[in-house]
Motif scaffolding. Structure first.
Motif, PDB file in Angstrom:
ATOM      1  N   ALA A 162      59.047   1.589 163.674  1.00  0.00           N
ATOM      2  CA  ALA A 162      60.514   2.513 164.078  1.00  0.00           C
ATOM      3  C   ALA A 162      61.513   2.048 164.161  1.00  0.00           C
ATOM      4  O   ALA A 162      61.984   1.244 165.463  1.00  0.00           O
ATOM      5  N   GLY A 163      63.461   1.920 163.683  1.00  0.00           N
ATOM      6  CA  GLY A 163      64.456   1.754 164.081  1.00  0.00           C
ATOM      7  C   GLY A 163      64.653   0.325 163.340  1.00  0.00           C
ATOM      8  O   GLY A 163      65.634  -0.290 163.018  1.00  0.00           O
ATOM      9  N   SER A 246      56.122  -1.288 168.198  1.00  0.00           N
ATOM     10  CA  SER A 246      56.682  -0.023 167.998  1.00  0.00           C
ATOM     11  C   SER A 246      57.595   0.093 167.581  1.00  0.00           C
ATOM     12  O   SER A 246      58.035   1.213 166.446  1.00  0.00           O
ATOM     13  N   SER A 247      58.982  -0.427 168.416  1.00  0.00           N
ATOM     14  CA  SER A 247      60.386   0.104 167.585  1.00  0.00           C
ATOM     15  C   SER A 247      60.817  -0.870 168.421  1.00  0.00           C
ATOM     16  O   SER A 247      60.858  -1.829 169.135  1.00  0.00           O
ATOM     17  N   ARG A 249      65.666  -1.907 168.438  1.00  0.00           N
ATOM     18  CA  ARG A 249      67.140  -1.257 168.229  1.00  0.00           C
ATOM     19  C   ARG A 249      67.601  -1.897 168.526  1.00  0.00           C
ATOM     20  O   ARG A 249      67.496  -2.621 169.331  1.00  0.00           O
TER      21      ARG A 249
END
Length: 480
Positions: A162-163, A246-247, A249
């Protein structure tokens, strides 16, 4: 407008890397007319974005590290200033350009095969495959050949995190084009590329963190992972094992990448100025229209080939990374030559990886040939192994660096050596010697009794074999 050419090429090759050049050289030597199609830069991954540039930068980073680590030798004091990254990358580019010209581009003229710049797509039918070549100027040429070779290589692959698509992450290609050393670097992956680049940038001055799903160099002996963990700890590289991301950013205020990580110690957010995704590569087959000519691909895009390297269409062959086989340039080159022999001489040669050497150019390097202990046991071989710490190898003592080992895997019934792994300076040379040992079918007793030059790292193979029958801690430094 299309210009249809009857079958006036014996072989049309898509790609221009190691496998493509090996095939073209072998085919022209047989008097065959060859066409090579390349949509980008001639030379493929190895010379342009892989082996050559990465090892050139690794050598430079080691030179800096040697200066900073010189105090391990009594009486030696040295220092190293900040890295001029623009100059370092400029030198790398000059080296790549020179090798691309001398080892690739010039050879096309020397061997006299045709080169087209453009995108190649299969057309026609499975019974009568054609190639449609779209040139940069918009023109289209249609080519018919007796045989086709797909040698399009592989490209970096990123997992679905994610991201990730929006953070501007680096790959093994873009990392080597940075104009400054990142203050900090987060590396995803525990394979060859990830570990080489992690140590490279740590030695250039970055604060490096490595995230791995299981352990470092997970396909090699577990002793190699433990040795590398120690080396990385010594050099200030943090390794988080059994980790998942998990992610990711970008922090709006700092511009840093922030990764949400779950590791063996729980959840944490890790921040770094740059993110390298080195989680593997995938074959480049998209856009080739392989279905139209009856060529089957696997779940990762790899062309499915027989042991003879023919695809599901007997006139279309594949070589190198695009097959999904081990991604080494010497494998690709061997594939290319083998394809030509099978296509034009009906040699019936198959690929044999039993004694394939593999090297990770960390420092110390990791190298192996043959089976690991686990692989041998899985194959039903009752094994007896010896792990020789480098403190028993005189060359390592002289170098004042005993981090590492040499491991021998042998059949417990016959003494036949079936595998060899080393973590050591010049471990690649140890693996090369191991290829000859395994090809010759030598036993531990035979190697233990052979000549070996004193004060070489390869002497460690002999000492490791002596350890099957002798307490090597009680040998004098040059005893045979």
């Amino acid at each position: 407008m299309s210009d249809v050419i009857p079958a006036n090429y014996d072989m049309a090759i898509i790609g221009s890397g190691g496998g493509a050049f090996a095939a073209a050289i072998r085919a022209t030597a047989l008097g065959k007319r060859v066409l090579m199609i390349e949509r980008g830069t001639v030379g493929g991954t190895c010379v342009n974005t892989g082996c050559i540039p990465s090892k050139a930068l690794l050598a430079a980073s080691e030179a800096r590290h040697i200066a900073l680590d010189a105090s391990r030798f009594p009486g030696i004091d040295a220092s190293a200033g900040p890295v001029d990254m623009e100059a370092l990358i400029g030198g790398k580019r000059d080296l790549v350009a020179a090798m691309r010209t001398g080892k690739y581009v010039d050879l096309i003229t020397d061997y006299d095969w045709d080169l087209r710049n453009g995108d190649a797509t299969f057309a026609g039918t499975a019974e009568d495959p054609l190639l449609s070549i779209s040139a940069p100027d918009g023109s289209v040429e249609t080519v018919r050949a007796d045989h086709y070779l797909v040698a399009t290589g592989s490209a970096p692959w990123a997992p679905p995190i994610a991201g990730l698509p929006g953070v501007g992450y680096l790959t093994s290609t873009t990392l080597m084009e940075l104009d400054e050393v990142p203050e900090s670097l987060l590396v995803l992956g525990g394979g060859y590329v990830a570990l080489e680049q992690a140590q490279l940038f740590a030695r250039l001055g970055s604060q490096v963190t490595v995230l791995v799903r299981s352990r470092l160099a997970s396909q090699e002996e577990p002793e190699a992972a433990r040795a590398l963990m120690g080396v990385f700890a010594d050099e200030g590289i943090r390794v988080i094992r059994r980790s998942t991301v998990s992610s990711v950013r970008r922090d709006e205020s700092t511009g840093d990448v922030i990764a949400e990580v779950t590791g063996s110690g729980g959840k944490e957010n890790i921040q770094a100025s740059q993110l390298l995704v080195a989680t593997g590569r995938r074959p480049v087959t998209a856009g080739l229209n392989l279905d139209a000519v009856g060529v089957r691909v696997g779940d990762r895009g790899q062309i499915e080939v027989s042991d003879l390297l023919t695809s599901t269409n007997p006139r279309i062959w594949a070589a190198g990374d695009v097959t999904g086989h081990r991604a080494f340039v010497y494998v690709a080159a061997s594939h290319g030559a083998l394809v030509v022999e099978n296509a034009f001489s009906d040699a019936g040669r198959s690929v044999d990886y039993r004694h394939l050497p593999r090297v990770m150019f960390t420092s110390p390097a990791v190298a192996a040939v043959g089976m690991t202990d686990q692989e041998a046991n899985a194959a039903g071989i009752s094994c007896e192994c010896r792990v020789l710490p480098l403190e028993y190898v005189p060359r390592a003592l002289v170098n004042r660096d005993t981090r590492g080992f040499i491991k021998v895997v042998a059949n417990s019934q016959t003494g036949l050596i079936v595998g060899l792994t080393a973590v050591a300076k010049d471990a690649g040379e140890i693996a090369a010697a191991g290829v000859y040992i395994l090809e010759a079918g030598l036993t531990v007793d035979q190697v233990a009794a052979m000549w070996s030059p004193y004060l070489t790292m390869a002497e460690g193979i002999k000492i490791a074999c002596q350890s099957y029958r002798t307490d090597v801690s009680k040998l004098s430094c040059c005893a045979i």
